[in-house]
Design a protein around this motif. Structure first.
Motif, mmCIF file in Angstrom:
data_model
loop_
_atom_site.group_PDB
_atom_site.id
_atom_site.type_symbol
_atom_site.label_atom_id
_atom_site.label_comp_id
_atom_site.label_asym_id
_atom_site.label_seq_id
_atom_site.Cartn_x
_atom_site.Cartn_y
_atom_site.Cartn_z
ATOM 1 N N GLU A 156 0.850 -1.185 0.000
ATOM 2 C CA GLU A 156 0.000 0.000 0.000
ATOM 3 C C GLU A 156 0.885 1.234 0.000
ATOM 4 N N PHE A 157 0.427 2.258 -0.669
ATOM 5 C CA PHE A 157 1.159 3.515 -0.722
ATOM 6 C C PHE A 157 0.341 4.596 -0.033
ATOM 7 N N PRO A 158 0.972 5.366 0.845
ATOM 8 C CA PRO A 158 0.228 6.441 1.510
ATOM 9 C C PRO A 158 -0.118 7.555 0.523
ATOM 10 N N LEU A 159 -1.216 8.228 0.786
ATOM 11 C CA LEU A 159 -1.634 9.353 -0.043
ATOM 12 C C LEU A 159 -1.659 10.599 0.835
ATOM 13 N N PRO A 160 -0.491 11.176 1.104
ATOM 14 C CA PRO A 160 -0.457 12.325 2.002
ATOM 15 C C PRO A 160 -0.962 13.603 1.329
ATOM 16 N N HIS A 161 -1.489 14.485 2.134
ATOM 17 C CA HIS A 161 -1.945 15.816 1.725
ATOM 18 C C HIS A 161 -2.879 15.760 0.534
ATOM 19 N N ARG A 162 -4.015 15.113 0.731
ATOM 20 C CA ARG A 162 -5.025 15.042 -0.314
ATOM 21 C C ARG A 162 -5.874 16.304 -0.273
ATOM 22 N N VAL A 163 -5.831 17.055 -1.314
ATOM 23 C CA VAL A 163 -6.600 18.294 -1.383
ATOM 24 C C VAL A 163 -7.949 17.988 -2.017
ATOM 25 N N LEU A 164 -9.014 18.363 -1.313
ATOM 26 C CA LEU A 164 -10.357 18.097 -1.809
ATOM 27 C C LEU A 164 -10.695 19.067 -2.928
ATOM 28 N N LYS A 165 -11.383 18.541 -3.928
ATOM 29 C CA LYS A 165 -11.815 19.410 -5.014
ATOM 30 C C LYS A 165 -12.949 20.303 -4.525
ATOM 31 N N TYR A 166 -13.101 21.432 -5.143
ATOM 32 C CA TYR A 166 -14.125 22.392 -4.778
ATOM 33 C C TYR A 166 -15.496 21.814 -5.077
ATOM 34 N N THR A 167 -16.308 21.744 -4.047
ATOM 35 C CA THR A 167 -17.705 21.347 -4.254
ATOM 36 C C THR A 167 -18.540 22.617 -4.278
ATOM 37 N N LYS A 168 -19.697 22.545 -4.835
ATOM 38 C CA LYS A 168 -20.486 23.755 -5.036
ATOM 39 C C LYS A 168 -21.189 24.191 -3.762
ATOM 40 N N LYS A 169 -20.560 23.956 -2.632
ATOM 41 C CA LYS A 169 -21.090 24.446 -1.366
ATOM 42 C C LYS A 169 -20.566 25.857 -1.160
ATOM 43 N N SER A 170 -20.782 26.351 -0.015
ATOM 44 C CA SER A 170 -20.348 27.704 0.292
ATOM 45 C C SER A 170 -18.817 27.778 0.277
ATOM 46 N N LEU A 171 -18.299 28.860 -0.199
ATOM 47 C CA LEU A 171 -16.860 29.065 -0.255
ATOM 48 C C LEU A 171 -16.288 29.290 1.140
ATOM 49 N N PHE A 172 -17.083 29.829 2.025
ATOM 50 C CA PHE A 172 -16.646 30.101 3.397
ATOM 51 C C PHE A 172 -17.354 29.139 4.340
ATOM 52 N N VAL A 173 -16.575 28.283 5.020
ATOM 53 C CA VAL A 173 -17.166 27.316 5.950
ATOM 54 C C VAL A 173 -16.537 27.494 7.327
ATOM 55 N N ALA A 174 -17.151 26.901 8.361
ATOM 56 C CA ALA A 174 -16.725 27.103 9.737
ATOM 57 C C ALA A 174 -15.438 26.357 10.073
ATOM 58 N N ASN A 175 -15.200 25.199 9.457
ATOM 59 C CA ASN A 175 -13.989 24.430 9.798
ATOM 60 C C ASN A 175 -13.115 24.225 8.558
ATOM 61 N N ARG A 176 -11.810 24.034 8.813
ATOM 62 C CA ARG A 176 -10.848 23.838 7.739
ATOM 63 C C ARG A 176 -10.955 22.420 7.174
ATOM 64 N N PRO A 177 -10.626 22.224 5.906
ATOM 65 C CA PRO A 177 -10.679 20.865 5.346
ATOM 66 C C PRO A 177 -9.561 20.007 5.926
#
Length: 181
Positions: A156-177
């Motif tokens: 198995e290979f680790p997948l570090p620092h996976r950046v989530l793609k932008y979903t069409k939700k609000s651009l400003f949310v209460a918690n960090r991804p």
């Protein structure tokens, strides 16, 4: 830069099979020599052929002829194989023999890896490296730990620092991804 094709190890080479012989004097039988040469083009392949033949059998280009020059192709380009490469190279202190292992889909890819690895680890230039033999090796016959670790079916290979793609939700949310999982 001086010398023939100094940038060769940086680009993938080709595998040539060259057959040549010394010119016969008075119609006598002369031996025929066959070599596998890794080079970027035909000109460098012929040059390396005469270089090695002059060293090994004292036959110069003026006193010899090339009977056949053929480009060898990869038989199974989609299958990853283990390659064992026997190398001789000249360093600043002398001549050394080595055995190295690489995983690649083609012989030329493994040789290109070898040239780059030798340049990185031993500061060996392409003109001072001779490929003595190259063989495809079964997984059970490999010797080097870097090659053996790839033979585990449950690797198995680790997948570090996976950046989530932008979903069409609000651009400003209460918690960090969360990018680390």
């Amino acid at each position: 830069s001086s010398g023939i094709n100094a940038e060769w190890p940086l680009r993938p080479g080709k595998e040539y099979e060259i057959v040549g012989k010394p010119l016969s004097k008075l119609n006598e039988k002369t031996p025929i020599y066959k070599m596998t040469i890794f080079a970027p083009d035909e000109v460098v392949a012929k040059s390396r052929f005469w270089y090695f033949l002059r060293q090994l059998k004292k036959v110069r280009k003026v006193n010899g002829e090339i009977l056949r020059l053929s480009l060898r192709s990869n038989t199974s380009p989609t299958k990853i194989k283990n390659f064992g490469i026997w190398v001789r190279y000249d360093s600043r202190s002398g001549s050394h023999n080595m055995y190295r292992e690489y995983r690649d889909v083609s012989r030329t890819g493994a040789v290109t890896q070898c040239y780059r690895d030798m340049a990185a680890r031993h500061r060996a230039r392409a003109h001072s490296i001779q490929i003595m033999k190259i063989e495809s090796i079964k997984a059970g016959d490999t010797r080097r730990p870097l090659t053996k670790q790839m033979h585990d079916n449950k690797i198995e290979f680790p997948l570090p620092h996976r950046v989530l793609k932008y979903t069409k939700k609000s651009l400003f949310v209460a918690n960090r991804p969360s990018t680390m999982q």
